[in-house]
Design an enzyme around this catalytic site. Structure first.
Site, mmCIF file in Angstrom:
data_model
loop_
_atom_site.group_PDB
_atom_site.id
_atom_site.type_symbol
_atom_site.label_atom_id
_atom_site.label_comp_id
_atom_site.label_asym_id
_atom_site.label_seq_id
_atom_site.Cartn_x
_atom_site.Cartn_y
_atom_site.Cartn_z
ATOM 1 C CG LEU A 86 1.392 14.105 5.984
ATOM 2 C CD1 LEU A 86 2.015 14.623 7.280
ATOM 3 C CD2 LEU A 86 -0.070 15.416 5.748
ATOM 4 C CG ASP A 145 3.363 17.529 11.469
ATOM 5 O OD1 ASP A 145 4.132 18.186 11.186
ATOM 6 O OD2 ASP A 145 2.485 17.612 11.413
ATOM 7 N N GLY A 174 9.897 5.251 6.102
ATOM 8 C CA GLY A 174 8.493 5.546 5.878
ATOM 9 C C GLY A 174 8.067 4.522 5.399
ATOM 10 C CG HIS A 186 10.427 14.358 5.778
ATOM 11 N ND1 HIS A 186 9.608 15.605 4.938
ATOM 12 C CD2 HIS A 186 10.824 13.327 5.427
ATOM 13 C CE1 HIS A 186 9.760 14.973 4.022
ATOM 14 N NE2 HIS A 186 10.829 14.007 3.891
ATOM 15 C CB ALA A 193 10.286 19.777 1.039
ATOM 16 C CG LEU A 194 12.866 17.246 7.315
ATOM 17 C CD1 LEU A 194 13.837 17.828 8.106
ATOM 18 C CD2 LEU A 194 12.291 17.177 6.421
ATOM 19 C CG ASP A 201 8.576 7.142 -0.331
ATOM 20 O OD1 ASP A 201 7.993 7.680 -1.699
ATOM 21 O OD2 ASP A 201 8.842 7.982 0.667
ATOM 22 N NE ARG A 227 7.506 15.161 -7.002
ATOM 23 C CZ ARG A 227 8.238 14.446 -6.612
ATOM 24 N NH1 ARG A 227 8.269 13.394 -5.654
ATOM 25 N NH2 ARG A 227 9.336 14.286 -6.827
ATOM 26 C CB VAL A 267 2.767 10.349 8.819
ATOM 27 C CG1 VAL A 267 1.778 12.045 9.870
ATOM 28 C CG2 VAL A 267 3.278 10.342 9.741
#
Length: 291
Positions: free
Chosen positions: A195, A46, A158, A48, A43-44, A161, A198, A187
């Site tokens: 972003l 921006d 990222g 990711h 579910a990529l 998390d 979810r 991001v």
């Protein structure tokens, strides 16, 4: 388009071939023969793609894993409805990734749920770990498997998390794993919302309310001159002003230890927030400085 592989054997063969080709093409190129891994659950978005772009700068061979790991979902969580958009993800990675590893659960766990687990320790039971028991053990277990399968020189994660990043970094250090960790800043949308895959669960009204998390963190950062308690109070006031946002936790942690900051702590720290907006649980964090 990147090569899409679904088996461990095929992936290992492809990485070995890619390393050789990269070194033959540019024997003196420092990153040419290096492999970067970006672990994802698909579910990529921006955010990711920013990670993958960073991986491209660091290595000549970029591997993106897409695997919705059942070990890190607890009872009642959204494993079954977690978005699976492999075709769109592969298209988005064109020009960025060399290999997409999209295994089945049976490929990753051929004997069912792994009886061997990496445990996250005390920090893994705090904050996200308290709200989602066992989540970080499942995350670290699959990340350790991916590190063993891909054998990357660098892994890219990222900052959104933040607790995950801390625990992966600690695992690399504790187990003396031969790779480095690259962390990319969160991001955000133009209004500040971090972003997340979810975010697509949010209704129009929920989407408006969701920006409260980043605004609360900003309020906390602005109040940090008054100390830990003042920063938390400012952020909490901002959240409580929006009845659509149901707070799970709001905390300031010491960055090196990821333990809750003492009231008198000074220096760099990290403010974490988790809340439910509608039926969607969101997390965010922000670096702050307490003078």
């Amino acid at each position: 388009m990147p090569h899409v592989v679904t088996t461990i054997a095929e992936l290992r063969a492809l990485i070995a071939s890619a390393r050789r080709e990269a070194l033959l093409a540019d024997p003196a190129g420092d990153p040419a023969g290096l492999v970067a891994l970006v672990p994802t659950m698909g579910a990529l978005h921006d955010g990711h793609l920013r990670l993958v772009s960073q991986a491209r700068e660091l290595a000549g061979v970029v591997v993106v894993s897409i695997f919705v790991n059942p070990l890190q979902f607890g009872p009642g969580e959204d494993l079954d409805r977690y978005p699976r958009t492999l075709d769109a993800d592969v298209a988005a990675l064109e020009g960025l990734a060399d290999i997409v590893f999209a295994p089945s659960a049976a490929e990753m766990y051929p004997q069912g749920e792994s009886s061997t687990r990496v445990t996250a320790g005390e920090v893994g039971s705090l904050f996200e770990g308290a709200s989602r028991p066992g989540h970080f053990d499942g995350m670290l277990t699959v990340v350790a498997k991916l590190f063993g399968i891909v054998q990357p020189d660098v892994a890219v994660f990222g900052q959104k998390d933040a607790q995950q990043v801390h625990l992966v970094g600690r695992m690399i250090d504790d187990l003396n794993l031969p790779l480095s960790l690259a962390v990319v800043d969160t991001v955000r949308e133009d209004d500040g919302l971090a972003l997340s895959s979810r975010n697509q669960y949010l209704s129009a009204d929920d989407r408006v309310a969701a920006v409260t998390l980043s605004r609360a963190l900003a309020a906390g950062a602005q109040a940090a001159d008054g100390g830990v308690e003042a920063a938390l109070a400012a952020a909490r006031t901002r959240i409580e002003a929006d009845p659509a946002v149901k707070l799970d936790y709001l905390v300031i942690v010491d960055q090196p230890s990821f333990r809750e900051a003492a009231p008198g702590q000074h220096g760099p720290a990290l403010m974490l927030v988790a809340a439910r907006v509608g039926t969607t649980r969101l997390i965010d964090n922000r670096r702050i400085t307490i003078p």
